[in-house]
Design a protein around this motif. Structure first.
Motif, PDB file in Angstrom:
ATOM      1  N   PRO A 161      47.890 -19.994  41.356  1.00 37.55           N
ATOM      2  CA  PRO A 161      47.082 -20.098  42.938  1.00 37.55           C
ATOM      3  C   PRO A 161      45.914 -19.447  42.662  1.00 37.55           C
ATOM      4  N   GLY A 162      45.040 -20.085  43.494  1.00 38.42           N
ATOM      5  CA  GLY A 162      43.712 -19.712  43.645  1.00 38.42           C
ATOM      6  C   GLY A 162      43.868 -18.239  44.523  1.00 38.42           C
ATOM      7  N   ARG A 163      42.867 -17.855  44.901  1.00 35.10           N
ATOM      8  CA  ARG A 163      42.577 -16.309  45.633  1.00 35.10           C
ATOM      9  C   ARG A 163      42.918 -16.811  47.133  1.00 35.10           C
ATOM     10  N   ALA A 164      42.231 -17.893  47.582  1.00 36.08           N
ATOM     11  CA  ALA A 164      42.440 -18.390  49.108  1.00 36.08           C
ATOM     12  C   ALA A 164      44.196 -18.322  49.158  1.00 36.08           C
ATOM     13  N   THR A 165      44.854 -19.031  48.264  1.00 33.70           N
ATOM     14  CA  THR A 165      46.193 -19.053  48.550  1.00 33.70           C
ATOM     15  C   THR A 165      46.825 -17.508  48.332  1.00 33.70           C
ATOM     16  N   ARG A 166      46.477 -16.804  47.306  1.00 38.49           N
ATOM     17  CA  ARG A 166      47.072 -15.683  47.300  1.00 38.49           C
ATOM     18  C   ARG A 166      46.677 -14.514  48.592  1.00 38.49           C
ATOM     19  N   TRP A 167      45.725 -14.942  49.205  1.00 40.87           N
ATOM     20  CA  TRP A 167      45.642 -13.908  50.160  1.00 40.87           C
ATOM     21  C   TRP A 167      46.172 -14.542  51.569  1.00 40.87           C
ATOM     22  N   LEU A 168      46.456 -15.773  51.489  1.00 32.78           N
ATOM     23  CA  LEU A 168      46.772 -16.209  52.862  1.00 32.78           C
ATOM     24  C   LEU A 168      48.338 -16.527  52.734  1.00 32.78           C
ATOM     25  N   PHE A 203      37.899 -21.891  49.222  1.00 26.15           N
ATOM     26  CA  PHE A 203      37.657 -20.904  49.986  1.00 26.15           C
ATOM     27  C   PHE A 203      37.338 -20.906  51.370  1.00 26.15           C
ATOM     28  N   ALA A 204      36.799 -22.361  51.589  1.00 27.64           N
ATOM     29  CA  ALA A 204      36.655 -22.709  53.041  1.00 27.64           C
ATOM     30  C   ALA A 204      37.839 -22.811  53.905  1.00 27.64           C
ATOM     31  N   SER A 205      38.862 -22.543  53.151  1.00 23.66           N
ATOM     32  CA  SER A 205      40.170 -22.893  54.413  1.00 23.66           C
ATOM     33  C   SER A 205      40.523 -21.548  54.689  1.00 23.66           C
ATOM     34  N   VAL A 206      39.956 -20.468  54.186  1.00 26.27           N
ATOM     35  CA  VAL A 206      40.474 -19.033  54.611  1.00 26.27           C
ATOM     36  C   VAL A 206      40.212 -18.672  56.146  1.00 26.27           C
ATOM     37  N   PRO A 207      38.976 -19.174  56.737  1.00 26.11           N
ATOM     38  CA  PRO A 207      38.475 -18.697  57.920  1.00 26.11           C
ATOM     39  C   PRO A 207      39.485 -19.390  59.004  1.00 26.11           C
ATOM     40  N   PRO A 208      39.534 -20.738  58.826  1.00 28.45           N
ATOM     41  CA  PRO A 208      40.495 -21.368  59.867  1.00 28.45           C
ATOM     42  C   PRO A 208      41.828 -21.146  59.670  1.00 28.45           C
ATOM     43  N   VAL A 209      42.395 -20.692  58.586  1.00 28.10           N
ATOM     44  CA  VAL A 209      44.016 -20.112  58.719  1.00 28.10           C
ATOM     45  C   VAL A 209      44.162 -18.758  59.001  1.00 28.10           C
ATOM     46  N   HIS A 222      35.200 -34.450  60.698  1.00 31.47           N
ATOM     47  CA  HIS A 222      34.520 -33.365  59.898  1.00 31.47           C
ATOM     48  C   HIS A 222      33.871 -32.195  60.557  1.00 31.47           C
ATOM     49  N   TYR A 223      34.146 -31.028  60.648  1.00 33.98           N
ATOM     50  CA  TYR A 223      33.141 -29.936  61.148  1.00 33.98           C
ATOM     51  C   TYR A 223      32.944 -29.076  60.037  1.00 33.98           C
ATOM     52  N   ALA A 224      31.669 -28.762  60.119  1.00 33.01           N
ATOM     53  CA  ALA A 224      31.103 -27.612  59.052  1.00 33.01           C
ATOM     54  C   ALA A 224      31.174 -26.279  59.857  1.00 33.01           C
ATOM     55  N   LEU A 225      31.788 -25.397  59.013  1.00 35.95           N
ATOM     56  CA  LEU A 225      31.883 -23.892  59.639  1.00 35.95           C
ATOM     57  C   LEU A 225      30.830 -23.046  58.880  1.00 35.95           C
ATOM     58  N   SER A 226      30.721 -21.980  59.059  1.00 32.47           N
ATOM     59  CA  SER A 226      29.533 -21.263  58.420  1.00 32.47           C
ATOM     60  C   SER A 226      30.247 -20.474  57.317  1.00 32.47           C
ATOM     61  N   GLN A 238      48.698 -42.035  66.822  1.00 32.31           N
ATOM     62  CA  GLN A 238      47.713 -41.302  68.103  1.00 32.31           C
ATOM     63  C   GLN A 238      47.020 -39.959  67.675  1.00 32.31           C
ATOM     64  N   ALA A 239      47.643 -39.311  66.591  1.00 32.34           N
ATOM     65  CA  ALA A 239      47.421 -37.731  66.270  1.00 32.34           C
ATOM     66  C   ALA A 239      45.725 -37.723  65.707  1.00 32.34           C
ATOM     67  N   VAL A 240      45.168 -36.854  66.003  1.00 31.58           N
ATOM     68  CA  VAL A 240      43.705 -36.722  65.567  1.00 31.58           C
ATOM     69  C   VAL A 240      43.547 -35.706  64.341  1.00 31.58           C
ATOM     70  N   MET A 241      43.225 -36.065  63.337  1.00 29.47           N
ATOM     71  CA  MET A 241      42.899 -35.361  62.178  1.00 29.47           C
ATOM     72  C   MET A 241      41.649 -34.693  62.060  1.00 29.47           C
ATOM     73  N   GLN A 242      41.400 -33.655  61.723  1.00 30.30           N
ATOM     74  CA  GLN A 242      40.195 -32.850  61.599  1.00 30.30           C
ATOM     75  C   GLN A 242      40.016 -32.069  60.347  1.00 30.30           C
ATOM     76  N   PHE A 243      38.913 -32.356  59.655  1.00 32.36           N
ATOM     77  CA  PHE A 243      38.495 -31.559  58.503  1.00 32.36           C
ATOM     78  C   PHE A 243      37.684 -30.296  58.815  1.00 32.36           C
ATOM     79  N   LEU A 244      37.891 -29.082  58.635  1.00 33.12           N
ATOM     80  CA  LEU A 244      36.950 -28.133  58.629  1.00 33.12           C
ATOM     81  C   LEU A 244      36.461 -27.776  57.088  1.00 33.12           C
ATOM     82  N   GLY A 245      35.332 -27.700  57.047  1.00 32.78           N
ATOM     83  CA  GLY A 245      34.873 -27.365  55.676  1.00 32.78           C
ATOM     84  C   GLY A 245      33.674 -26.611  55.659  1.00 32.78           C
TER      85      GLY A 245
END
Ligand SMILES: CC(=O)N[C@H]1[C@@H](OP(=O)(O)OP(=O)(O)OC[C@H]2O[C@@H](n3ccc(=O)[nH]c3=O)[C@H](O)[C@@H]2O)O[C@H](CO)[C@@H](O)[C@@H]1O
Length: 352
Positions: free
Chosen positions: A113-120, A88-94, A41-45, A17-24
């Motif tokens: 680990p990439g920069r996104a991981t190191r930051w978050l 990098f697109a994962s940074v704003p949603p996280v 899928h949702y596109a963020l800026s 029943q769960a809804v999986m959404q991808f933000l990119g």
């Protein structure tokens, strides 16, 4: 993206029943992959780091907007958890999730680990990594879990396939986009090895730009071959392959491990932190792969590659040893393990 899709598949199976959404960030290839797996899928800026140096204000403005967009979406949808997939697109949603108290888990495929991981990572519930050594590159106190890289279930299933090796298919992979330098080095090496390749079929993923040229080259050489800009049936390609020549992207290596496919890796020399070479070294240390460094001229790369291919084609026993070593690195249950960690992180946050 692909490891994230495999985790979403696993969670969807557990919670139909769960809804999986991808933000990119709205890249068409990414949207296509998500849609064909049946998820939203949702596109963020969001804007990648490449923009930061050239247009810093645009970078800040667009990512700030992306955080606001993610926040509005989360207020509406009330997600149980937000999973960062490393890009990098994962940074704003996280960032938005953290501010709203929504549990977060990060996936990191590369050894460095990439920069996104190191930051978050500091405030994430857990960071799921492919390689044990990744923990050394993250700050103390971060909860690091070595799960392996979640591959497609049909690729994970290849671990159980037989260890006898009659396969005579040479699989050439350039990562999701294809790799021009690999394409040229391989076709030049094929020219050098024409006689030795008799009895083998070359299965070559070229990427979109070089397809005609590569196809033409194999026709000219009169070698058995199949070329395609992109194969959409990778489980079958891996199952058939007796030897691979490949870039050393983290997901491709994890898949080759499940397939037990002996590999000659040509790491992309310009990858951030040289992570492709480091990814590949883990496989070399285990005896599962060889590295051919991309040289400053194509002739040199082709020559080194031809030598390496020639040695392995001539040595069935060596390829079989490499096949065993590859299988020993496989983590076919990675998607299950990541899903367990996500569930545990959510449970822990509910108890607090
Ligand atoms: C050039 C570059 O910076 N690449 C990075 C990019 O790799 P990139 O995304 O290019 O490559 P990966 O190895 O990670 O994944 C490629 C994926 O494409 C699939 N595939 C490939 C060819 C094909 O014909 N059909 C097909 O479906 C593979 O099965 C695999 O699932 O992200 C990886 C992290 O995830 C990094 O380790 C790589 O360094």
């Amino acid at each position: 993206m692909i490891p994230g899709l495999n985790v979403a598949r696993e969670l969807q199976q557990r919670y139909p029943q769960a809804v999986m959404q991808f933000l990119g960030s709205g890249r068409p290839q990414e949207e296509g992959l998500v849609a064909s797996a049946g998820f939203q899928h949702y596109a963020l800026s969001s804007e990648s780091l490449a923009t930061a140096r050239r247009r810093p204000w645009q970078f800040l403005w667009r990512n700030w907007r992306a955080v606001r967009q993610a926040r509005a979406l989360f207020q509406d949808q009330k997600p149980t958890a937000v999973i960062g997939l490393g890009g990098f697109a994962s940074v704003p949603p996280v960032v938005a999730a953290r501010r709203m108290g929504i549990p977060t888990v990060l996936l990191e495929q590369n050894i460095i680990p990439g920069r996104a991981t190191r930051w978050l990572c500091r405030r994430a519930g857990a960071v799921c990594v492919s390689y044990a050594a990744s923990a050394e590159h993250l700050p103390a106190g971060v909860k690091v879990e070595q799960t392996g890289n979640p591959v497609h279930p049909d690729i994970a299933a290849l671990v159980a396939s037989s260890h006898t090796d009659q396969r005579r298919i040479l699989l050439i992979l350039g990562g999701s986009q294809g790799a021009s330098a690999v394409n040229r080095a391989v076709t030049m090496a094929a020219d050098i090895l024409q006689d030795q390749l008799t009895g083998w079929t070359i299965m070559h993923q070229t990427g979109i730009n070089d397809w005609r040229e590569v196809e033409h080259e194999y026709q000219r050489l009169g070698l058995e071959h199949t070329t395609s800009p992109f194969f959409s049936d990778m489980p079958q390609r891996y199952a058939d392959a007796g030897l691979a020549v490949s870039r050393a992207g983290a997901t491709t290596l994890a898949e080759l491990a499940c397939a037990g496919c002996p590999t000659i890796a040509i790491p992309y020399p310009y990858a951030a932190d040289d992570h492709q070479r480091l990814n590949a070294r883990e496989f070399v240390t285990a005896g599962a792969a060889k590295i051919v460094e991309q040289q400053s001229t194509l002739d040199q790369t082709a020559e080194l590659l031809a030598k390496q291919i020639s040695r392995l084609l001539a040595d069935d026993a060596r390829r079989l040893e490499m096949r065993h070593a590859m299988h020993s690195l496989a983590r076919p249950l990675a998607a299950r393990d990541v899903a367990d960690i996500i569930c545990r992180t959510v449970d822990d946050s509910l108890k607090r």
